[in-house]
Write a protein that holds these residues in place. Sequence first.
Motif, PDB file in Angstrom:
ATOM      1  N   SER A  10       0.849  -1.194   0.000  1.00  0.00           N
ATOM      2  CA  SER A  10       0.000   0.000   0.000  1.00  0.00           C
ATOM      3  C   SER A  10       0.885   1.243   0.000  1.00  0.00           C
ATOM      4  O   SER A  10       1.984   1.243   0.553  1.00  0.00           O
ATOM      5  CB  SER A  10      -0.927   0.021   1.213  1.00  0.00           C
ATOM      6  OG  SER A  10      -0.179   0.068   2.418  1.00  0.00           O
ATOM      7  N   VAL A  11       0.380   2.292  -0.664  1.00  0.00           N
ATOM      8  CA  VAL A  11       1.039   3.589  -0.641  1.00  0.00           C
ATOM      9  C   VAL A  11       0.462   4.380   0.522  1.00  0.00           C
ATOM     10  O   VAL A  11      -0.752   4.367   0.763  1.00  0.00           O
ATOM     11  CB  VAL A  11       0.821   4.336  -1.970  1.00  0.00           C
ATOM     12  CG1 VAL A  11       1.447   5.720  -1.926  1.00  0.00           C
ATOM     13  CG2 VAL A  11       1.395   3.534  -3.129  1.00  0.00           C
ATOM     14  N   SER A  12       1.321   5.063   1.266  1.00  0.00           N
ATOM     15  CA  SER A  12       0.868   5.814   2.439  1.00  0.00           C
ATOM     16  C   SER A  12      -0.140   6.889   2.030  1.00  0.00           C
ATOM     17  O   SER A  12      -0.174   7.334   0.880  1.00  0.00           O
ATOM     18  CB  SER A  12       2.054   6.457   3.140  1.00  0.00           C
ATOM     19  OG  SER A  12       2.668   7.416   2.291  1.00  0.00           O
ATOM     20  N   GLY A  13      -0.936   7.291   2.992  1.00  0.00           N
ATOM     21  CA  GLY A  13      -1.974   8.273   2.714  1.00  0.00           C
ATOM     22  C   GLY A  13      -1.440   9.569   2.152  1.00  0.00           C
ATOM     23  O   GLY A  13      -2.078  10.191   1.296  1.00  0.00           O
ATOM     24  N   ASP A  14      -0.245  10.006   2.597  1.00  0.00           N
ATOM     25  CA  ASP A  14       0.322  11.236   2.068  1.00  0.00           C
ATOM     26  C   ASP A  14       1.202  11.007   0.846  1.00  0.00           C
ATOM     27  O   ASP A  14       1.816  11.943   0.330  1.00  0.00           O
ATOM     28  CB  ASP A  14       1.125  11.963   3.155  1.00  0.00           C
ATOM     29  CG  ASP A  14       2.299  11.129   3.666  1.00  0.00           C
ATOM     30  OD1 ASP A  14       2.496   9.993   3.171  1.00  0.00           O
ATOM     31  OD2 ASP A  14       3.013  11.600   4.567  1.00  0.00           O
ATOM     32  N   SER A  33       4.011   9.398   0.572  1.00  0.00           N
ATOM     33  CA  SER A  33       5.450   9.578   0.774  1.00  0.00           C
ATOM     34  C   SER A  33       6.238   8.274   0.799  1.00  0.00           C
ATOM     35  O   SER A  33       7.454   8.287   0.652  1.00  0.00           O
ATOM     36  CB  SER A  33       5.709  10.329   2.080  1.00  0.00           C
ATOM     37  OG  SER A  33       5.204   9.582   3.185  1.00  0.00           O
ATOM     38  N   GLU A  35       4.625   0.576   1.759  1.00  0.00           N
ATOM     39  CA  GLU A  35       4.922  -0.380   2.817  1.00  0.00           C
ATOM     40  C   GLU A  35       4.051  -1.623   2.669  1.00  0.00           C
ATOM     41  O   GLU A  35       3.054  -1.640   1.951  1.00  0.00           O
ATOM     42  CB  GLU A  35       4.694   0.239   4.197  1.00  0.00           C
ATOM     43  CG  GLU A  35       3.265   0.611   4.494  1.00  0.00           C
ATOM     44  CD  GLU A  35       3.102   1.225   5.880  1.00  0.00           C
ATOM     45  OE1 GLU A  35       4.029   1.085   6.707  1.00  0.00           O
ATOM     46  OE2 GLU A  35       2.041   1.841   6.128  1.00  0.00           O
ATOM     47  N   LYS A  67       9.420  -1.516   4.295  1.00  0.00           N
ATOM     48  CA  LYS A  67       9.024  -0.131   4.030  1.00  0.00           C
ATOM     49  C   LYS A  67       9.985   0.449   3.005  1.00  0.00           C
ATOM     50  O   LYS A  67      11.181   0.150   3.025  1.00  0.00           O
ATOM     51  CB  LYS A  67       9.056   0.686   5.319  1.00  0.00           C
ATOM     52  CG  LYS A  67       8.390   2.054   5.214  1.00  0.00           C
ATOM     53  CD  LYS A  67       8.342   2.730   6.580  1.00  0.00           C
ATOM     54  CE  LYS A  67       7.549   4.036   6.535  1.00  0.00           C
ATOM     55  NZ  LYS A  67       7.529   4.710   7.856  1.00  0.00           N
ATOM     56  N   HIS A 113      11.046   4.087   1.024  1.00  0.00           N
ATOM     57  CA  HIS A 113      10.987   5.536   0.811  1.00  0.00           C
ATOM     58  C   HIS A 113      11.817   5.892  -0.406  1.00  0.00           C
ATOM     59  O   HIS A 113      12.962   5.438  -0.526  1.00  0.00           O
ATOM     60  CB  HIS A 113      11.582   6.290   2.014  1.00  0.00           C
ATOM     61  CG  HIS A 113      10.698   6.354   3.215  1.00  0.00           C
ATOM     62  ND1 HIS A 113       9.891   7.440   3.488  1.00  0.00           N
ATOM     63  CD2 HIS A 113      10.524   5.476   4.223  1.00  0.00           C
ATOM     64  CE1 HIS A 113       9.250   7.221   4.636  1.00  0.00           C
ATOM     65  NE2 HIS A 113       9.613   6.030   5.092  1.00  0.00           N
ATOM     66  N   SER A 139       8.360   0.665  12.453  1.00  0.00           N
ATOM     67  CA  SER A 139       9.043   0.987  11.201  1.00  0.00           C
ATOM     68  C   SER A 139       9.717   2.346  11.312  1.00  0.00           C
ATOM     69  O   SER A 139       9.212   3.259  11.977  1.00  0.00           O
ATOM     70  CB  SER A 139       8.054   0.988  10.039  1.00  0.00           C
ATOM     71  OG  SER A 139       7.094   2.010  10.206  1.00  0.00           O
ATOM     72  N   ASN A 173      11.223   6.104  10.137  1.00  0.00           N
ATOM     73  CA  ASN A 173      10.775   7.223   9.321  1.00  0.00           C
ATOM     74  C   ASN A 173      11.997   7.924   8.731  1.00  0.00           C
ATOM     75  O   ASN A 173      13.042   8.024   9.381  1.00  0.00           O
ATOM     76  CB  ASN A 173       9.959   8.224  10.148  1.00  0.00           C
ATOM     77  CG  ASN A 173       8.632   7.640  10.585  1.00  0.00           C
ATOM     78  OD1 ASN A 173       7.869   7.159   9.749  1.00  0.00           O
ATOM     79  ND2 ASN A 173       8.349   7.668  11.881  1.00  0.00           N
TER      80      ASN A 173
END
Length: 806
Positions: A631-635, A637, A640, A645, A647, A698, A700
Motif C-alpha cells: 500500500s502507498v501511504s496516505g500522504d 510519501s 509499505e 518499508k 521511501h 518501522s 521514518n
Amino acid sequence: MSGLNQNSESSQHKQMSRPFEKIKKIRSLDEVITRGGQVISAYAENRFGESGSMSNEEFVKRIDAGYFGRSPIIAESLWQRFFENGEKVFFPSVAARGNSIADISSILDRSDVRAHIIDKADRILSGRFDILGYRNVYVGSDIDWHRDPISQKRAPLQHWKEIDRIPASEVGDRKVVWELNRHQHFFILGAAHRLTGDERYANCFVEHLSSWISQNPPGVGINWSSSLEVSFRTMSWIWAFHLFRDSDSFTPKHFMEAANYLYRHGRHIEKYLSKYFSPNTHLTGEALGLYYLGTQFPYFRRAASWRKLASEILLAEAEKQIHSDGVYFEQSTWYQKYTVDIYTHFIILRSLQPSSGSYVSHSKLEELLGKAFDYLSTVAMPDGTTPLIGDDDGGSLLPLSSAPPNDFRGSLAVGSVLFSSGEMRSCAGNEIEVVFWLLGEAGINTFRSISASAPDMASRDFGVGGQYVMRDGSGELDNYLHIDCGEIGALSGGHGHADTLSIVAALNGKCILVDPGTYTYHESMEMRDLFRSTAAHNTLTVDGRSSSEPGSTFGWHSRANATAEKWISQPRFDHFEGSHDGYRRLEDPVTHRRSVLFLKGDYWVIRDEADAQRVHEYDLHFHFDADVDVSVSGDGSFVEGQGFKLHTFGDDGFWQQKESWVSRVHGNKKNAAYCRYSAAGVGKQEFFTFLFPVIGESPNVSEVPVDFGRAFVVRTGVFTDLFIFADNQSESTDNGVFASNFRYSWARLTDSGEFPDEMLLIGGDSLSIRGIEIFAGQPLEFANIRRLGKELYISTDEGLWTADIG
C-alpha cells in the motif's frame, strides 16, 4: 516421402530448392562446411525421401556384431546386452540389479516424495499432464503428439526443416508441444511403477511409446525440428528402459523398436548439432544426449564416435559457456541450472565408464563446474529459491525433484557431494531427491556425512558475469539483495532481459522485490517483450524506454553496455556502484548510474543518477512477489507492506500503485502488486531510495538541507541515523556533528552521547567529529568507525587504528 502431406510437396520443393540461401552471417570456413552440410542434408532428406522409418534388418546392420559373439542380433540379445552394460555404466539408483526404490520414502526420510510421484503418475493415466507452468492439462489417453493441447492447434506432418517457417498462430506454442514430446513423464510413470509394482503405469508407458513411434517417422514433423528436444527425449527413453526393466508390459520387442528409433535420434543429433545455430545449452544438451547413446548402446557402430564427439564438445564448451567466476554466459539463472545439470550428468556417466579402468579427472571442467555450482548456491535466496534472472524456459533435464520449479537446491545437493562442499550442503537443506536418482543410496549417505557450513563471506561479487549478491547471513530469516550489472547475454543475448542494474530483494527471509520471470517465448511478441522489458524489472527507465530494446523473439535492436565501477564488501556493509549506456540512442543521451549501500542488519540506501542535459521523464519500478500485500501511504510519501518499508526521494516525484504479473515458471503468470515512482526534470537527476526490513516499529525518513549534496535523517525509537551524499568533494560538509568530504557519510547517534556510536564513510580523505580531527589528507576507499566510550576503533582499507576523542 512416407508420412508427408502430399499437397505441400511442391511448396516445400520451392522453399528448399536453394538451400545455400539459408547460410547467413558466416564467420569461418568450419562454419561454412558445418552449416552447408546441414542444409544439404536437410534438403536431401526432404527432396529425395531420406527420412522415414528403418526396418529391423537395416537397423541390425548399424550394430557391431562383435558385441554378441555367436549370439544372433535379435530383440532378446539387444535387450540383454543393454541391461548388462547399464548395470555397470548407468546411474545406480535405477540400473544396479537388486536395487529397489520401493523404500524411497525411508531412504530420503520424506514420504511426500512418494506421494508426489504417484499423484502425478495417476493424473497421467487419466490423460492429465503438468506442462511447463500449465497444470493438469487434459491431453487424453490417445495422444496426438503434434497438437498443442493449450491452443489445440496442430503442426503439419511436413519435413522438420519446414516447421520453422510456420508461425505460432498456425502450429501453436512449440515450447508446449516440445515439452510434452520430451517424454519426461516416462520417468514419473517409471518411478511410480518401481514404487508400487502397478502394471498400469507400464502399460501407459508402452502405449505412449508405441503411439509416438507410429506418429513420428524420423525427420517428419515438429518433434524433429529441434535437435535439443531430440536429445532430451533420448535421455528420457533410456531412463524409462531401466525403470521398466522388470515390467511384463515392456518386452524385448518394444525395446528393439525403440532402440531402432534411438539410433535415428543419434544420427539426427549428430548431423544437426547446434554448433553455430545455438552454441549454448542447445549444443551441450545435444552433446549429452549423444554421450548417453554412446555409453548406453556401445554396440551401435557409431557409439565410439558419438562418445568422442560428445566429450570434445562438452569439454570445449565448458570454457566458452561458463565464465571464470562461474556465471553462465547467457546471464540466465535458469540456463545456469541447465548447464550445471548437463555437466553433472556428464561427469557422473564419465566416471562410470570402463575404458581406462578408473575415472580420469578433467581439472578445468571440474574447476568451472565447481564455480558454477558456487554461483548458484550464492545467488539462492534465504527461502532456498533462486531469482529468475533472464529467461526461464520452464523445463528441466529430467524431473528428478518434486520441489517448486525455482528451487534449485536438489542440484546443489548433488554438487555438495561431487565437491565435498559444506557450504553447498548448507544451502541444499534436505532437498536430496536428485542425489538419490543420480548417485544412489551411497550418494545419500555421503551427503549426510558432509558437515554443513556457512560461507566465510555471505556477500559475493561475480565480476566477470556482472552479478553481485549482498546478504547479512546465510540463514532463513536473513536479508538479501541481488544486483545485475552484467551484459545482456552472450551470442545474440537471446536469453537475457533488459534488466541492467535491476535488483531483487528478500527481507527477513521473504522475497519482496522480485524479477517477474519470462512467462512465454511464443504465445505473443507483446507478452514476450513485456516480461523482458526494463519496466518489468526493479530499476530506472527514461522516457518509458527499455535500456535494451527488444527485436526478434531471441534478439535485440540495441543492447545496454554495463560497467561495474566499485564493489566493497566488509563485515558491516556492502557497497556497489555501476552504470550503463542503454539510453545512448535518445536524442539527448542519458547515462544511468546506480549505487547500493547495504548496512548489514539494518537497511539499504540506493542512489540512482540520470546524467542528462534536457528534460526527461523518469520512472523507478518496484515489482513485488505475488503474495506480498502493498500500500502507498496516505500522504504518498512511502510504500509499505508486511515486513518492509520503501521511501524514495526525487524532485517532485510521486508514487503510483498498479497491478502487474509475476511468472515463477514458463507458461504461468499471477497478478502481483507493482509500484512506480515517477518524476520529470531538466538536466542531471538523482533519486534516493531507502529499503527497510521491518520487524515491529518501522523507521521514518526525512530529507534535510545540507551544503554540497543531499542529506537524510532516519529515526526509530532507539536511534537516529544521518546519511549524507556529497556531490562536491572539494569542500567538507559540516552538519554540526561531523565534517567530512567523503562521497558517502553515514552516522548513528543515540540520545546518550554527543559523539556518533558508529560511522561509515566511502571515498574521501577528511573527517572531524565535534571539531576533533580524525584524519585528513589520506585518501581512503572506506572507513568504518565504532565508538567505545571516548575511544574510536577505526577500520579502513589502509588498516586498523584507534583515536582518542576524550
